[in-house]
Design an enzyme around this catalytic site. Sequence first.
Site, PDB file in Angstrom:
ATOM      1  N   TYR A 172       0.824  -1.209   0.000  1.00  0.00           N
ATOM      2  CA  TYR A 172       0.000   0.000   0.000  1.00  0.00           C
ATOM      3  C   TYR A 172       0.863   1.266   0.000  1.00  0.00           C
ATOM      4  CZ  TYR A 172      -4.662  -1.956   0.883  1.00  0.00           C
ATOM      5  OH  TYR A 172      -5.868  -2.598   0.780  1.00  0.00           O
ATOM      6  N   LYS A 188       3.015 -15.225   2.612  1.00  0.00           N
ATOM      7  CA  LYS A 188       3.211 -15.985   1.375  1.00  0.00           C
ATOM      8  C   LYS A 188       4.712 -16.258   1.277  1.00  0.00           C
ATOM      9  CE  LYS A 188       1.682 -17.771  -2.501  1.00  0.00           C
ATOM     10  NZ  LYS A 188       0.780 -18.950  -2.544  1.00  0.00           N
ATOM     11  N   ASP A 217      -3.045 -18.292   0.828  1.00  0.00           N
ATOM     12  CA  ASP A 217      -4.050 -19.001   0.017  1.00  0.00           C
ATOM     13  C   ASP A 217      -4.749 -20.069   0.860  1.00  0.00           C
ATOM     14  OD1 ASP A 217      -1.593 -20.299   0.110  1.00  0.00           O
ATOM     15  OD2 ASP A 217      -1.612 -20.970  -1.977  1.00  0.00           O
ATOM     16  N   ASP A 247      -6.386  -6.766   4.399  1.00  0.00           N
ATOM     17  CA  ASP A 247      -7.524  -6.130   3.724  1.00  0.00           C
ATOM     18  C   ASP A 247      -8.436  -7.199   3.140  1.00  0.00           C
ATOM     19  OD1 ASP A 247      -9.066  -4.079   2.449  1.00  0.00           O
ATOM     20  OD2 ASP A 247      -8.065  -4.602   0.569  1.00  0.00           O
ATOM     21  N   ASP A 283     -12.320  -8.817   4.732  1.00  0.00           N
ATOM     22  CA  ASP A 283     -13.604  -8.809   4.015  1.00  0.00           C
ATOM     23  C   ASP A 283     -14.191 -10.219   3.980  1.00  0.00           C
ATOM     24  OD1 ASP A 283     -13.417  -6.085   3.414  1.00  0.00           O
ATOM     25  OD2 ASP A 283     -14.156  -6.381   1.362  1.00  0.00           O
TER      26      ASP A 283
HETATM   27  C1  IPM Z   1     -10.358  -1.010   4.042  1.00  0.00           C
HETATM   28  C2  IPM Z   1     -10.561  -0.462   2.663  1.00  0.00           C
HETATM   29  C3  IPM Z   1      -9.394   0.429   2.315  1.00  0.00           C
HETATM   30  C4  IPM Z   1      -8.145  -0.407   2.377  1.00  0.00           C
HETATM   31  C5  IPM Z   1      -9.503   1.134   0.949  1.00  0.00           C
HETATM   32  C6  IPM Z   1     -10.793   1.913   0.811  1.00  0.00           C
HETATM   33  C7  IPM Z   1      -8.326   2.018   0.665  1.00  0.00           C
HETATM   34  O1  IPM Z   1     -10.741  -1.486   1.766  1.00  0.00           O
HETATM   35  O2  IPM Z   1     -10.226  -0.206   4.986  1.00  0.00           O
HETATM   36  O3  IPM Z   1     -10.339  -2.224   4.187  1.00  0.00           O
HETATM   37  O4  IPM Z   1      -7.841  -1.137   1.421  1.00  0.00           O
HETATM   38  O5  IPM Z   1      -7.452  -0.346   3.388  1.00  0.00           O
HETATM   39 MG    MG Z   2     -10.928  -3.403   2.651  1.00  0.00          MG
END
Ligand code: IPM
Ligand code: MG
Length: 360
Positions: A145, A194, A226, A250, A254
């Site tokens: 990032y 990884k 993975d 990240d 999710d």
């Molecule tokens: C999160 C989001 C952010 C990230 C994006 C919006 C930059 O996906 O906070 O998880 O990738 O950190």
């Molecule tokens: Mg995110």
Amino acid sequence: MISMTYNIALLRGDGIGPEIVDSAVRVLEAVGEKFGHEFKFTPYLIGGAAIDECGEPLPKETVDGCLASDSVLLGAVGGPKWDNLSGEKRPEKALLGIRAALGLFTNLRPAKLYPALKGDCPLREDIASGGFDIMIVRELTGGIYFGDRGYRTGKYGEEAYDTECYSRFEIERISRVAFETAKKRRGKVTSIDKANVLETSRLWRKTIHEIEKEYEGVTCTDMLVDNAAMQLVRNPSQFDVIVTSNMFGDILSDEASQLTGSIGMLPSASLGDNTRGMYEPIHGSAPDIAGKGIANPIATILSAAMMLRYSFSLMDEADCIEAAVDKVLNDGLRTADIIGDSGATPLSTTEMTDAIIARL
Ligand code: IPM
Ligand code: MG
């Protein structure tokens, strides 16, 4: 009881951001009243809203305001309106910028399955019935990032590149957070990398096991990313604390959030070396439902609870919010995203917020 004033910077942002932040503010005000604290809120612009108003996603005033605050509550940034801007000008850039400016190298993302929401978990019942309670510790100010990036001309013409870099220092400090966190939980850290491919992962693995020696009673196992993606859906109950890099964190957070039934449920805390943190739901700005008043405010309300716990050490107050959320769910109250097969009538953002406040 000592009565205190806490200065909170509000970054409402875009899409559903303003609606859910306002819900969390109302909950904080109610908690303040109940426990005798004063929360002072100062709004600042960020993301698309800031681009529209001042031509840049993260105005200096916002950074200064956050630095002068005791803590920061953020909604979400981004939306289709700003999707065609170049990298530096995108709303998302503001999020990375504010994390870096505040030195927030730790991102805590708890993913737990509420018994009342078991029916919303997309996993097969025999897997979901084991429940899960995972704390994802994501490194937040390093890795790909923040690495060197750009465009250049290569063998096949135009190409773009992003690079991942991790220093021993960065890995050591996030490892310590993971081990400290595990000490207060079930003592089990899974470090996800990884290492079969990436040099950064090999340094990560080596370093974390060196730090592990400082912590008695805590174990650390390595897992390739993975495999981790697979294990999360195969048997999420095996995880206690997960520690991983910025990008893997990240993605995996999710995935974990969806296992809880809805990404609308997951709060997060971003922390650094001092008590000032930034608290935000892990979901995005959801432009498709913005302004409709139907967004689930729970992730942001739980983020406010994390603020009380991690930045202000107001443990009873944080417990009180979390217990109220438990109660609304147990009482069968649902926003549209967590209806599942409950047959409940979906509540609006405001109704859900009122219901939580009534149960504080
Ligand atoms: C999160 C989001 C952010 C990230 C994006 C919006 C930059 O996906 O906070 O998880 O990738 O950190
Ligand atoms: Mg995110």
